[in-house]
Design a protein around this motif. Structure first.
Motif, PDB file in Angstrom:
ATOM      1  N   ILE A 273      -3.264 -13.204  14.769  1.00  0.00           N
ATOM      2  CA  ILE A 273      -3.301 -11.924  14.048  1.00  0.00           C
ATOM      3  C   ILE A 273      -2.387 -12.010  12.835  1.00  0.00           C
ATOM      4  O   ILE A 273      -1.275 -12.539  12.918  1.00  0.00           O
ATOM      5  N   PRO A 274      -2.829 -11.519  11.681  1.00  0.00           N
ATOM      6  CA  PRO A 274      -2.019 -11.642  10.460  1.00  0.00           C
ATOM      7  C   PRO A 274      -0.741 -10.820  10.544  1.00  0.00           C
ATOM      8  O   PRO A 274      -0.585  -9.971  11.429  1.00  0.00           O
ATOM      9  N   PRO A 275       0.187 -11.075   9.632  1.00  0.00           N
ATOM     10  CA  PRO A 275       1.442 -10.304   9.630  1.00  0.00           C
ATOM     11  C   PRO A 275       1.177  -8.810   9.633  1.00  0.00           C
ATOM     12  O   PRO A 275       0.237  -8.321   9.004  1.00  0.00           O
ATOM     13  N   LYS A 276       2.029  -8.064  10.325  1.00  0.00           N
ATOM     14  CA  LYS A 276       1.821  -6.630  10.490  1.00  0.00           C
ATOM     15  C   LYS A 276       2.160  -5.830   9.235  1.00  0.00           C
ATOM     16  O   LYS A 276       1.585  -4.777   8.985  1.00  0.00           O
ATOM     17  N   LEU A 277       3.101  -6.329   8.464  1.00  0.00           N
ATOM     18  CA  LEU A 277       3.537  -5.584   7.281  1.00  0.00           C
ATOM     19  C   LEU A 277       2.649  -5.929   6.094  1.00  0.00           C
ATOM     20  O   LEU A 277       2.340  -7.096   5.851  1.00  0.00           O
ATOM     21  N   SER A 278       2.227  -4.918   5.374  1.00  0.00           N
ATOM     22  CA  SER A 278       1.364  -5.174   4.220  1.00  0.00           C
ATOM     23  C   SER A 278       1.606  -4.136   3.138  1.00  0.00           C
ATOM     24  O   SER A 278       2.146  -3.049   3.385  1.00  0.00           O
ATOM     25  N   ALA A 279       1.195  -4.472   1.942  1.00  0.00           N
ATOM     26  CA  ALA A 279       1.246  -3.552   0.804  1.00  0.00           C
ATOM     27  C   ALA A 279       0.120  -3.933  -0.139  1.00  0.00           C
ATOM     28  O   ALA A 279      -0.399  -5.050  -0.094  1.00  0.00           O
ATOM     29  N   MET A 280      -0.245  -2.995  -0.972  1.00  0.00           N
ATOM     30  CA  MET A 280      -1.307  -3.251  -1.932  1.00  0.00           C
ATOM     31  C   MET A 280      -0.851  -2.812  -3.315  1.00  0.00           C
ATOM     32  O   MET A 280      -0.325  -1.706  -3.484  1.00  0.00           O
ATOM     33  N   GLY A 378      -2.917   1.521   1.861  1.00  0.00           N
ATOM     34  CA  GLY A 378      -3.778   0.376   1.558  1.00  0.00           C
ATOM     35  C   GLY A 378      -5.068   0.403   2.369  1.00  0.00           C
ATOM     36  O   GLY A 378      -6.143   0.054   1.870  1.00  0.00           O
ATOM     37  N   LYS A 379      -4.962   0.849   3.629  1.00  0.00           N
ATOM     38  CA  LYS A 379      -6.166   0.980   4.466  1.00  0.00           C
ATOM     39  C   LYS A 379      -7.112   2.021   3.886  1.00  0.00           C
ATOM     40  O   LYS A 379      -8.333   1.856   3.899  1.00  0.00           O
TER      41      LYS A 379
END
Length: 969
Positions: A273-280, A378-379
């Motif tokens: 599973i990819p890293p949990k933290l994200s930003a766009m 981002g979602k």
């Protein structure tokens, strides 16, 4: 072919074989511009069924068209043989091997639901299409799908470890990774499988053939490459002089569009599973050229997605109720924007990535605004982008953004120049286009605006596609990046890879499928790309008169034609949203928004009857529509099936008569009014097992249902009493006493008067029947008369700026929705619509304005769970209910993530609908209510919802206003 043969096959299958007119119409189209009516539609239950179908097809020289969700854009899923739908029965997740990081599934498993299942294992399947909440693994393999994450996670072909298949002679064969010795061993098998391996070995060992492939196929750095069969991938094995130790024929089958073998099981390689933290980061651009210029430099960063949306797509989102909230990040009116996602395991590293990416963007100086979105935002932005394809169906009129050249992929460094030349081609045809892209992968979904009902534009369809194919070849790109060849691009394969390679593809097809039964007309010996279109060219448009006003879509036929087949309505109850509740229960294509729109389009277009609505097939297809209106907001094309259904019912009943039960429900308000005069006797009859049972039986009502009680009450007198007790210091409002409140939910009406007067509002009462029961049963003449009368009364309140506040969503929201279609005075009805509120909306606005606070409510601690009415979700929002129920400061409030409750007015009372009604309730709502402790308050603002919750769980749900009334100090 003889119908008798199909009937014989039908008898021999464990599953179904449908040869009826409706089923064939439903499966004549996919998400492409094509229409081919099949001989039959099969729903196999077993491998044995598939073998019988294959041998039958071989014996009768007909094609088998494999199908899962039917969201293909190039026409892969249409054909004139037997469509084989594996989405119903081949849906099992067979096994997970955590150590090998592999999962084995049947082809009908939905991509997003697979990843939900895999989450506890810490694994997931990477390729992520815009259709991921309904597309199925079988379709992804057949199409070699990729999607937004391909720059990070690649394409389906790279994750396909093994495939269990049935070959064209009915023999089972498994294809998987083999060493050179194992591959050569396969060539020695005395079987049809062995002959395939021998033929492939002979062909691809030829040095001249290898050189021709390398010379003519797309650039190897373009990983989105679906032009023809992936014979170039097999050359990478050391069997043919390449560097890879293993060879896997799955690489050939992936992207073969079901033309080589029929897949029954798929083993996929997974990744953590990819890293949990994200930003766009979302840079906005004034020109498309500026946007494309920034793609290459931003791709030097560790991006997970690099997507592009242009102004045409963004403008479509302005008119979609469900997507408006997702536009929050759009600044100004950009010509295009990029959506650049970064991920990390730590906040510190994530911030560094954001800053570095911003520095690159700012260094170019081309963007005028750079939005930075957190993970949740981002979602939401990603949902906006995902909806883009379907949103193109929102464009009013016959000119649509047509999929034909939308799958071109070139090397990223060629992207800007390619687009420059493409723009010149389009200018030469005086055409505008939609630019919608996986920019980081060099893939642009370019769509010309064409009217494929007109021969001139059909000629342009071919001419533009031909010129762009030549341009793509010039840059040694792939003409089919991820959407496949299908019908629309297969004709151009010889141009794209050269005639010698094309002849090789034809030979490969013959080795696997010598009798051409697997999806004929795709990849080789292709159907013409400008024939078998969804619409008859230069036809005389049918003139269809309706009682409702469909001028916003240029008529009811074009309202149905807005459906482009994207299949958003095939998502299951495991996805967010409520569309489409009957499909959630039945998993039958006819019960989708797409199915209903397609059927209506088909019969309105092809029927020769004076009343084109007078079709038993249309009666069948609309039968399980609950008129929940989820499609009106969740369908990207805003196909409002509830409105289409009520017009159909009206037209059908005008021709065939209005049934007794329909009259009983339509005139329910009048019957309740009569019953309320002797309410004690009426309710005693309802409660009587004998008399109540007799009444239900004679009216066609399910015996399991409890009947709603009727009452008589003087609301005016009650208001007068409370007005004498409470001081008025706030604005004047009109409380709408609808037909349900007036005779059924009397206590709710009393509660509302008490709450509003206690809060200091100057309340007057507005009595009117909304017409909801007439509308739901297709009694449109009666509904229109009521509507026009009510419009005159409502106009008085609107002119005085006195808000009209309603309790029952299906009643008050009728003023905003259906009333628009009963009148041509759009200015007046718009003014009225903006002056009518759900009571939760009104109070939530007062909270926002600082007029209301928690001072007059209890400080006791309680838990509340909200189930929102479908019409509220479609035409308003649930947050307003959440907000007002938080007025008591210590109330812990949450929203149940339920779709439709399943009752839908009279629908759940009707005996033939009872089972489906309860199945819908059991999907989400009933389990959530049952899991709630007894002291948790269940909130439901719909009268039907409250009855359904009681019948399904024996819990008494309360309207939000009743909850507030009980919380008053």
């Amino acid at each position: 072919m003889e119908t008798a043969s199909l009937h014989d096959l039908k008898e021999r299958l464990e599953g179904e074989l449908r040869i009826d007119k409706l089923s064939k119409a439903l499966y004549a189209t996919d998400a492409s511009v094509y229409r081919k009516t099949p001989l039959a539609v099969a729903f196999p239950k077993s491998t044995s069924d598939l073998q019988k179908l294959i041998l039958f097809a071989k014996e009768h020289s007909i094609g088998l068209i494999p199908r899962t969700a039917g969201t293909s854009l190039a026409g892969q899923c249409v054909g004139d043989g037997i469509v084989v739908d594996v989405s119903v029965h081949f849906t099992k997740i067979i096994s997970v091997d955590k150590e090998k990081m592999q999962v084995t599934v049947q082809p009908g498993v939905i991509r997003d639901e697979l990843n939900t299942y895999l989450e506890p294992y810490g694994l997931f399947f990477g390729p992520n299409t815009s259709t991921a909440n309904r597309c199925m693994i079988g379709g992804m393999v057949g199409n070699n799908s990729s999607g937004t994450t391909s720059i990070r996670y690649g394409i389906t072909r790279e994750y396909t470890s093994s495939l269990k298949t049935i070959l064209s002679n009915g023999e089972e064969a498994e294809f998987k990774a083999l060493t050179t010795d194992e591959f050569l061993g396969k060539t020695k098998l005395d079987s049809f499988e062995g002959s395939i391996y021998r033929s492939l070995h002979k062909e691809l060992s030829n040095k001249e053939i290898q050189e021709e492939i390398i010379r003519e196929f797309p650039k190897p750095q373009i990983h989105r490459r679906n032009t023809g069969y992936a014979i170039d991938e097999l050359l990478k094995s050391d069997v043919f002089g390449g560097k890879k130790d293993l060879i896997n024929v799955c690489e050939l089958l992936s992207g073969s569009e079901g033309t080589l073998a029929f897949t029954t099981e798929i083993t996929l390689q997974l990744v953590p599973i990819p890293p949990k933290l994200s930003a766009m980061v979302v840079p906005h651009y004034r020109t498309l050229e500026d946007c494309l210029t920034d793609v290459a430099p931003t791709m030097k960063h560790n991006l997970h997605t690099c997507e592009m949306m242009d102004k045409v797509i963004l403008d479509c989102t302005k008119n979609n109720r469900d997507q408006l909230k997702n536009r929050f990040f759009v600044a100004g009116d950009p010509a295009a924007l990029l959506m650049l996602e970064v991920k990390s395991d730590t906040e510190e590293d994530l911030q560094k990535q954001i800053e570095a990416l911003l520095a690159t963007i700012e260094a170019s100086g081309l963007s005028y605004s750079n939005s930075i979105l957190n993970a949740q935002e981002g979602k939401m932005a990603a949902e906006l982008r995902k909806a883009g394809l379907g949103l193109l169906g929102n464009i009013v009129g016959d000119k649509k953004a047509v999929a034909c050249i939308e799958d071109t992929a070139v090397a990223v460094e060629d992207l800007k120049d390619f687009i420059g030349e493409f723009t010149q081609i389009m200018a030469g045809y005086k055409q505008s286009a939609v630019y919608y892209a996986h920019a980081g992968a060099g893939e642009l979904h370019l769509r010309p605006m064409l009217n494929l009902k007109k021969s001139d534009d059909v000629h342009l369809f071919r001419a533009i596609t031909t010129d762009v194919a030549k341009l793509t070849k010039k840059y040694k790109g792939s003409f089919s990046g991820e959407h496949g060849d299908g019908i629309v691009r297969a004709e151009f394969i010889p141009l794209m890879i050269g005639d010698k390679n094309y002849q090789l593809l034809k030979r490969v097809k013959s080795y696997f499928d010598p009798t051409n039964i697997f999806n004929p007309g795709k990849i080789v010996d292709a159907f013409a790309m400008d024939e078998s279109l969804r619409y008859t060219i230069d036809r005389k448009e049918p003139e269809i008169k309706t009682l409702l006003d469909f001028s916003d879509s240029e008529g009811i036929l074009k309202a149905a034609e807005k459906c482009n087949g994207s299949g958003d309505c095939r998502k299951t109850h495991q996805s967010a949203g409520g569309m489409c509740p009957s499909y959630h229960a039945t998993k039958n294509e006819k019960d989708t928004t797409r199915g209903r729109a397609n059927a209506l389009r088909e019969f309105l277009t092809t029927s020769e009857a004076p009343n084109k609505f007078n079709q038993k097939e249309l009666k069948e297809v609309f039968d399980l529509c609950l008129s929940c209106k989820a499609c009106a907001s969740e369908c990207p094309s805003n196909v409002d099936v509830a409105t289409l259904k009520t017009e159909f019912l009206y037209q059908y009943q005008e021709a065939n008569g209005y049934p007794l039960r329909g009259k009983l429900f339509a005139y329910n308000t009048q019957l309740n009014k009569l019953g309320s005069k002797v309410s004690g006797l009426t309710n005693a009859i309802y409660d009587s097992s004998f008399f109540g049972g007799l009444l239900k039986s004679s009216a066609g009502v399910a015996k399991e249902r409890t009947m709603p009680k009727v009452y008589s009450f003087n609301f005016d007198k009650h208001l007068q009493t409370l007005n004498n007790k409470n001081t008025k210091n706030k604005k004047s409002i009109a409380l709408y006493i609808d037909e349900f409140t007036n005779y059924l939910d009397v206590e709710l009406g009393k509660d509302a008067i008490e709450v509003l007067t206690k809060l200091g509002y100057d309340v007057e009462l507005f009595y009117a029947e909304s017409g909801r029961t007439y509308i739901s049963k297709g009694f449109l003449k009666q509904a229109k008369k009521l509507a026009l009368d009510n419009i005159e009364k409502l106009k008085v309140f609107a002119d005085k700026n006195i808000p009209v506040v309603g309790l029952e969503p299906s009643a008050i929201l009728t003023f905003r929705d259906e009333y628009r279609r009963f009148t041509t005075d759009k200015e007046t009805i718009t003014k009225i619509a903006t002056n009518c509120y759900l009571i939760e909306e009104f109070l939530a606005n007062e909270i926002t304005a600082g007029v209301l606070n928690s001072d007059v409510f209890t400080t006791a601690t309680k838990k509340v769970k909200i189930h929102g009415h479908c019409h509220q979700k479609a035409l308003s929002n649930q947050k307003v209910t959440f907000d007002i129920l938080n007025l008591p400061k210590n109330y812990e409030v949450s929203i149940i993530t339920s779709g439709c409750c399943g009752m839908a007015g009279s629908f759940g009372y009707e005996k033939e609908h009872y089972e489906v009604s309860m199945q819908i309730g059991e999907l989400k709502l009933f389990p959530a209510v049952r899991k709630s402790p007894e002291d948790t308050i269940i909130s439901a603002n719909g009268t039907s919802c409250r009855h359904q919750i009681y019948d399904g769980t024996k819990r008494q749900a309360k309207h939000p206003i009743t909850i507030l009334k009980e919380a008053l100090l």
